[in-house]
Design an enzyme around this catalytic site. Sequence first.
Site, PDB file in Angstrom:
ATOM      1  N   GLY A 102       0.818  -1.210   0.000  1.00 49.67           N
ATOM      2  CA  GLY A 102       0.000   0.000   0.000  1.00 49.67           C
ATOM      3  C   GLY A 102       0.849   1.257   0.000  1.00 49.67           C
ATOM      4  O   GLY A 102       2.025   1.210  -0.409  1.00 49.67           O
ATOM      5  N   ASP A 127      -7.099  -1.357   1.474  1.00 45.26           N
ATOM      6  CA  ASP A 127      -7.628  -0.019   1.768  1.00 45.26           C
ATOM      7  C   ASP A 127      -8.109   0.770   0.546  1.00 45.26           C
ATOM      8  O   ASP A 127      -8.846   1.730   0.680  1.00 45.26           O
ATOM      9  CB  ASP A 127      -6.558   0.816   2.497  1.00 45.26           C
ATOM     10  CG  ASP A 127      -6.201   0.215   3.846  1.00 45.26           C
ATOM     11  OD1 ASP A 127      -7.036  -0.501   4.409  1.00 45.26           O
ATOM     12  OD2 ASP A 127      -5.069   0.459   4.318  1.00 45.26           O
ATOM     13  N   ARG A 162     -32.310  -5.185  17.935  1.00 47.96           N
ATOM     14  CA  ARG A 162     -31.244  -4.317  18.449  1.00 47.96           C
ATOM     15  C   ARG A 162     -30.676  -3.432  17.348  1.00 47.96           C
ATOM     16  O   ARG A 162     -30.741  -3.777  16.169  1.00 47.96           O
ATOM     17  CB  ARG A 162     -30.085  -5.171  18.974  1.00 47.96           C
ATOM     18  CG  ARG A 162     -30.364  -5.809  20.300  1.00 47.96           C
ATOM     19  CD  ARG A 162     -29.208  -6.732  20.655  1.00 47.96           C
ATOM     20  NE  ARG A 162     -29.392  -7.286  21.977  1.00 47.96           N
ATOM     21  CZ  ARG A 162     -28.751  -8.363  22.423  1.00 47.96           C
ATOM     22  NH1 ARG A 162     -27.904  -8.998  21.624  1.00 47.96           N
ATOM     23  NH2 ARG A 162     -28.944  -8.800  23.636  1.00 47.96           N
ATOM     24  N   GLY A 170      -9.877   0.133   6.447  1.00 43.63           N
ATOM     25  CA  GLY A 170      -9.670   1.080   5.356  1.00 43.63           C
ATOM     26  C   GLY A 170      -8.644   2.139   5.721  1.00 43.63           C
ATOM     27  O   GLY A 170      -8.398   3.060   4.957  1.00 43.63           O
TER      28      GLY A 170
HETATM   29  O1  F6P Z   1      -3.462  -1.296   5.492  1.00 44.43           O
HETATM   30  C1  F6P Z   1      -4.255  -2.409   5.676  1.00 44.43           C
HETATM   31  C2  F6P Z   1      -4.816  -2.426   7.072  1.00 44.43           C
HETATM   32  O2  F6P Z   1      -5.557  -3.609   7.265  1.00 44.43           O
HETATM   33  C3  F6P Z   1      -5.659  -1.201   7.438  1.00 44.43           C
HETATM   34  O3  F6P Z   1      -6.961  -1.299   6.963  1.00 44.43           O
HETATM   35  C4  F6P Z   1      -5.542  -1.218   8.925  1.00 44.43           C
HETATM   36  O4  F6P Z   1      -5.724   0.089   9.448  1.00 44.43           O
HETATM   37  C5  F6P Z   1      -4.134  -1.682   9.138  1.00 44.43           C
HETATM   38  O5  F6P Z   1      -3.764  -2.416   7.996  1.00 44.43           O
HETATM   39  C6  F6P Z   1      -3.889  -2.561  10.333  1.00 44.43           C
HETATM   40  O6  F6P Z   1      -2.538  -2.847  10.347  1.00 44.43           O
HETATM   41  P1  F6P Z   1      -1.841  -3.828  11.346  1.00 44.43           P
HETATM   42  O7  F6P Z   1      -2.369  -5.201  11.069  1.00 44.43           O
HETATM   43  O8  F6P Z   1      -0.381  -3.703  11.050  1.00 44.43           O
HETATM   44  O9  F6P Z   1      -2.197  -3.355  12.723  1.00 44.43           O
END
Ligand code: F6P
Length: 319
Positions: A102, A127, A162, A170
């Site tokens: 990314g 993302d 509920r 993301g």
């Molecule tokens: O960039 C992908 C992602 O899954 C994001 O959606 C999320 O904020 C982040 O990685 C979580 O990263 P990690 O698994 O390193 O905590």
Amino acid sequence: MKRILVLTSGGDSSGMNAYIKALAKMCKKNNIELLASLYGFQGLVENSITKINYDELGEIQNLGGSIIKTSRSKDFVTQEGFNKAVQNIKSHNLECTIIVGGNGSFNGARDLFNAGVNVIAIPGTIDNDLAYTDKTLGYDTACQNAIDAIVKIKQTMDACDRGTIVEVMGRHCSDIAVRSAILCDADLLITEKSIGKNKILKKVNDIIDAEKKNPLIVVQENILDIAELAKYLQDNTKKEFRATVIGYLQRGGEPTASDKLYAINLACETIKCVVASKLNIAIGQNNNNMIVKDIVQAVSMVKEPDYKLFDTYKQYTKK
Ligand code: F6P
């Protein structure tokens, strides 16, 4: 014989393995040797490099995760670690290094390019936050996974009348949240911090007043604490609320057909570029056509919210 190296970096995304398999197949067809760096940039720092043989890959295109592992390398972002990585790359006599990841990983690719290393960057993240391409590999699967989870949560919440709050991933990009909201017919979508608790309460009261027994609220991650929001809404309405962070369910699992095909197209384009020595680029897709962008340009572009997706949400879903 040309030799190239591939690595996966940052958060994994479903489709990375499909890309590796397709790349290995295209390398075999074109008589190119394929190496991999294990754990992304960290493998470059530590010279942890292995050979990939297409015939040994089995059915990995159906698997989430990354068989060559990934990481958010802390060493690579130090000057010492970066220098070691460049030195190690140069010692392998590579035509180019392929970085699948990314926007953080794309910065790494740009830095390698600036240090004289030939690179190709492939958009691999759930993302969908890279501006130069319409979609990233794994985004479609993550949306499908989010939707599958929300459908299940809705069924049990419906049974108890509920209210439901779900948080989807993301990072700072709203695309998964908006898509999920449309496809799960959400009553409220929250993608901006500025909305404030009072405004949310007012909207939820309007939804309840309109006889909705089981309001569904979809929240983009990094916006607010959904457990706190559930308590606040429960305390201030006559309805019970439950909050679920869908989390890593979104990142794993078999890629969708769309992501598998995208992985193949990305691999075919990669090898086309390698054969033509068209390097230092990012590959992606615009209007269903594969595209190639200069790496520095691709990294400098800023991702805007998906306005078309928001329009669909406003026209079709918004209450
Ligand atoms: O960039 C992908 C992602 O899954 C994001 O959606 C999320 O904020 C982040 O990685 C979580 O990263 P990690 O698994 O390193 O905590």
